[in-house]
Design a protein around this motif. Structure first.
Motif, PDB file in Angstrom:
ATOM      1  N   SER A  67      53.432  82.867  21.890  1.00  0.00           N
ATOM      2  CA  SER A  67      53.872  84.087  22.566  1.00  0.00           C
ATOM      3  C   SER A  67      53.368  85.277  21.758  1.00  0.00           C
ATOM      4  CB  SER A  67      55.391  84.125  22.733  1.00  0.00           C
ATOM      5  OG  SER A  67      56.047  84.028  21.490  1.00  0.00           O
ATOM      6  N   ILE A  68      52.943  86.300  22.475  1.00  0.00           N
ATOM      7  CA  ILE A  68      52.421  87.502  21.827  1.00  0.00           C
ATOM      8  C   ILE A  68      53.584  88.365  21.369  1.00  0.00           C
ATOM      9  CG2 ILE A  68      51.100  89.619  22.210  1.00  0.00           C
ATOM     10  CD1 ILE A  68      49.254  87.990  24.033  1.00  0.00           C
ATOM     11  N   VAL A  69      53.485  88.825  20.127  1.00  0.00           N
ATOM     12  CA  VAL A  69      54.537  89.615  19.492  1.00  0.00           C
ATOM     13  C   VAL A  69      54.179  91.101  19.573  1.00  0.00           C
ATOM     14  CG1 VAL A  69      55.729  90.073  17.309  1.00  0.00           C
ATOM     15  CG2 VAL A  69      55.111  87.724  17.914  1.00  0.00           C
ATOM     16  N   HIS A 108      61.211  87.211  30.024  1.00  0.00           N
ATOM     17  CA  HIS A 108      60.762  88.598  30.124  1.00  0.00           C
ATOM     18  C   HIS A 108      59.636  88.833  29.129  1.00  0.00           C
ATOM     19  CE1 HIS A 108      64.418  89.242  32.475  1.00  0.00           C
ATOM     20  NE2 HIS A 108      65.060  88.597  31.529  1.00  0.00           N
ATOM     21  N   THR A 109      59.122  90.035  29.140  1.00  0.00           N
ATOM     22  CA  THR A 109      58.047  90.375  28.218  1.00  0.00           C
ATOM     23  C   THR A 109      58.574  90.811  26.857  1.00  0.00           C
ATOM     24  OG1 THR A 109      57.980  92.639  29.043  1.00  0.00           O
ATOM     25  CG2 THR A 109      56.466  91.044  30.072  1.00  0.00           C
ATOM     26  N   LYS A 110      59.872  91.084  26.759  1.00  0.00           N
ATOM     27  CA  LYS A 110      60.432  91.571  25.497  1.00  0.00           C
ATOM     28  C   LYS A 110      61.699  90.811  25.116  1.00  0.00           C
ATOM     29  CE  LYS A 110      58.652  96.213  26.049  1.00  0.00           C
ATOM     30  NZ  LYS A 110      58.961  97.634  26.150  1.00  0.00           N
ATOM     31  N   HIS A 111      61.516  89.697  24.431  1.00  0.00           N
ATOM     32  CA  HIS A 111      62.634  88.935  23.896  1.00  0.00           C
ATOM     33  C   HIS A 111      62.685  89.175  22.398  1.00  0.00           C
ATOM     34  CE1 HIS A 111      63.860  86.322  27.290  1.00  0.00           C
ATOM     35  NE2 HIS A 111      62.636  86.592  27.704  1.00  0.00           N
ATOM     36  N   SER A 112      63.870  89.295  21.869  1.00  0.00           N
ATOM     37  CA  SER A 112      64.028  89.541  20.440  1.00  0.00           C
ATOM     38  C   SER A 112      63.445  88.391  19.625  1.00  0.00           C
ATOM     39  CB  SER A 112      65.512  89.699  20.104  1.00  0.00           C
ATOM     40  OG  SER A 112      65.692  89.756  18.709  1.00  0.00           O
ATOM     41  N   ILE A 113      62.753  88.717  18.533  1.00  0.00           N
ATOM     42  CA  ILE A 113      62.249  87.654  17.662  1.00  0.00           C
ATOM     43  C   ILE A 113      63.365  87.086  16.788  1.00  0.00           C
ATOM     44  CG2 ILE A 113      59.867  88.469  17.597  1.00  0.00           C
ATOM     45  CD1 ILE A 113      60.605  89.437  14.683  1.00  0.00           C
ATOM     46  N   LYS A 114      64.548  87.685  16.865  1.00  0.00           N
ATOM     47  CA  LYS A 114      65.685  87.147  16.113  1.00  0.00           C
ATOM     48  C   LYS A 114      66.233  85.896  16.777  1.00  0.00           C
ATOM     49  CE  LYS A 114      68.099  90.970  15.843  1.00  0.00           C
ATOM     50  NZ  LYS A 114      69.146  91.916  15.480  1.00  0.00           N
ATOM     51  N   GLN A 163      57.303  85.654  29.088  1.00  0.00           N
ATOM     52  CA  GLN A 163      56.859  85.601  30.471  1.00  0.00           C
ATOM     53  C   GLN A 163      55.380  85.245  30.590  1.00  0.00           C
ATOM     54  OE1 GLN A 163      58.357  88.528  32.993  1.00  0.00           O
ATOM     55  NE2 GLN A 163      57.152  87.882  34.724  1.00  0.00           N
ATOM     56  N   ALA A 164      54.608  85.522  29.537  1.00  0.00           N
ATOM     57  CA  ALA A 164      53.163  85.279  29.617  1.00  0.00           C
ATOM     58  C   ALA A 164      52.663  84.588  28.349  1.00  0.00           C
ATOM     59  CB  ALA A 164      52.424  86.592  29.847  1.00  0.00           C
ATOM     60  N   PRO A 165      53.010  83.305  28.191  1.00  0.00           N
ATOM     61  CA  PRO A 165      52.565  82.588  26.991  1.00  0.00           C
ATOM     62  C   PRO A 165      51.066  82.286  27.020  1.00  0.00           C
ATOM     63  CG  PRO A 165      53.610  81.063  28.504  1.00  0.00           C
ATOM     64  CD  PRO A 165      53.792  82.442  29.088  1.00  0.00           C
ATOM     65  N   VAL A 166      50.512  82.114  25.830  1.00  0.00           N
ATOM     66  CA  VAL A 166      49.128  81.684  25.675  1.00  0.00           C
ATOM     67  C   VAL A 166      49.164  80.177  25.443  1.00  0.00           C
ATOM     68  CG1 VAL A 166      47.077  81.817  24.206  1.00  0.00           C
ATOM     69  CG2 VAL A 166      48.380  83.899  24.727  1.00  0.00           C
ATOM     70  N   VAL A 167      48.438  79.433  26.267  1.00  0.00           N
ATOM     71  CA  VAL A 167      48.391  77.979  26.162  1.00  0.00           C
ATOM     72  C   VAL A 167      46.993  77.590  25.695  1.00  0.00           C
ATOM     73  CG1 VAL A 167      48.628  75.798  27.408  1.00  0.00           C
ATOM     74  CG2 VAL A 167      50.088  77.742  28.012  1.00  0.00           C
ATOM     75  N   ILE A 168      46.933  76.806  24.618  1.00  0.00           N
ATOM     76  CA  ILE A 168      45.651  76.393  24.044  1.00  0.00           C
ATOM     77  C   ILE A 168      45.563  74.873  24.033  1.00  0.00           C
ATOM     78  CG2 ILE A 168      44.172  76.436  21.990  1.00  0.00           C
ATOM     79  CD1 ILE A 168      45.660  79.030  21.160  1.00  0.00           C
ATOM     80  N   ASN A 169      44.455  74.354  24.561  1.00  0.00           N
ATOM     81  CA  ASN A 169      44.165  72.937  24.420  1.00  0.00           C
ATOM     82  C   ASN A 169      43.483  72.795  23.059  1.00  0.00           C
ATOM     83  OD1 ASN A 169      42.925  70.398  24.323  1.00  0.00           O
ATOM     84  ND2 ASN A 169      42.664  70.329  26.537  1.00  0.00           N
ATOM     85  N   ASN A 170      44.184  72.216  22.101  1.00  0.00           N
ATOM     86  CA  ASN A 170      43.677  72.111  20.734  1.00  0.00           C
ATOM     87  C   ASN A 170      42.477  71.182  20.612  1.00  0.00           C
ATOM     88  OD1 ASN A 170      45.735  73.839  19.686  1.00  0.00           O
ATOM     89  ND2 ASN A 170      47.148  72.128  19.897  1.00  0.00           N
ATOM     90  N   ILE A 186      49.063  82.475  30.667  1.00  0.00           N
ATOM     91  CA  ILE A 186      49.613  82.235  32.001  1.00  0.00           C
ATOM     92  C   ILE A 186      50.781  83.181  32.254  1.00  0.00           C
ATOM     93  CG2 ILE A 186      48.853  79.829  32.041  1.00  0.00           C
ATOM     94  CD1 ILE A 186      51.745  79.014  31.438  1.00  0.00           C
ATOM     95  N   SER A 187      51.080  83.387  33.500  1.00  0.00           N
ATOM     96  CA  SER A 187      52.208  84.232  33.882  1.00  0.00           C
ATOM     97  C   SER A 187      53.255  83.353  34.557  1.00  0.00           C
ATOM     98  CB  SER A 187      51.736  85.327  34.835  1.00  0.00           C
ATOM     99  OG  SER A 187      52.809  86.174  35.154  1.00  0.00           O
ATOM    100  N   LEU A 188      54.452  83.368  33.990  1.00  0.00           N
ATOM    101  CA  LEU A 188      55.539  82.554  34.529  1.00  0.00           C
ATOM    102  C   LEU A 188      56.398  83.387  35.471  1.00  0.00           C
ATOM    103  CD1 LEU A 188      56.719  80.850  31.213  1.00  0.00           C
ATOM    104  CD2 LEU A 188      55.082  79.969  32.881  1.00  0.00           C
ATOM    105  N   ASN A 189      56.785  82.813  36.568  1.00  0.00           N
ATOM    106  CA  ASN A 189      57.722  83.468  37.478  1.00  0.00           C
ATOM    107  C   ASN A 189      59.088  82.836  37.262  1.00  0.00           C
ATOM    108  OD1 ASN A 189      55.844  85.184  38.715  1.00  0.00           O
ATOM    109  ND2 ASN A 189      55.097  83.495  39.964  1.00  0.00           N
TER     110      ASN A 189
END
Length: 149
Positions: free
Chosen positions: A94-96, A133-139, A110-117, A125-128
């Motif tokens: 997830s992008i911080v 959400h786009t802003k979840h606390s990193i805590k 809401q929009a994780p990066v998926v990598i095939n290692n 990708i964009s999740l519905n």
């Protein structure tokens, strides 16, 4: 090969470590090659650095470290596009969005990066999903959403 980076100046990267985004990232369609770089002393975070553009870099984290109940299903077209053979081959990031102080930083579920290692193919990708959400606390916590400031 050597690349110029935003956070680490010039670094040597192995071409086999280059991650390929067939369609770029949203907002950066022409940026198709990135590498994941370690943040020294902080294994929970990495830097997703563009190979082409020194100033384009994202801090990312493994969302499952912060939100253990985070889950989603990849659609068939993404599985095919990334050539995913088994779930163990992928990593999810997830992008911080960094804030001061650091504890106020958020990450995008809401929009994780998926990598095939294995193949080094990737996609944001964009999740519905109503809980992500786009802003979840990193805590962490159970989907602790942070409203806009």
């Amino acid at each position: 090969m050597k690349i110029e980076t935003l956070y680490f100046e010039t670094v040597e990267v192995d071409e086999k470590d280059i991650i390929h985004f067939e369609n770029g990232l949203p907002g950066f369609q022409s940026e198709t090659q990135f590498v994941l770089l370690d943040l020294e002393g902080n294994p929970a975070f990495k830097v997703l650095q563009s190979v082409q553009t020194e100033s384009l870099s994202f801090v990312v984290t493994n969302p499952f470290l912060i939100q253990p109940d985070y889950e989603f299903k990849l659609d068939d077209s993404t599985v095919e596009q990334l050539n995913i053979k088994k779930p163990e081959d992928i990593s999810v990031w997830s992008i911080v969005t960094l804030k001061e102080p650091f504890e106020k930083s958020t990450h995008n579920l809401q929009a994780p990066v998926v990598i095939n290692n294995e193949s080094k193919k990737a996609k944001q990708i964009s999740l519905n999903h109503p809980s992500y959400h786009t802003k979840h606390s990193i805590k962490g916590g159970e989907h602790q959403h942070v409203s806009s400031d």
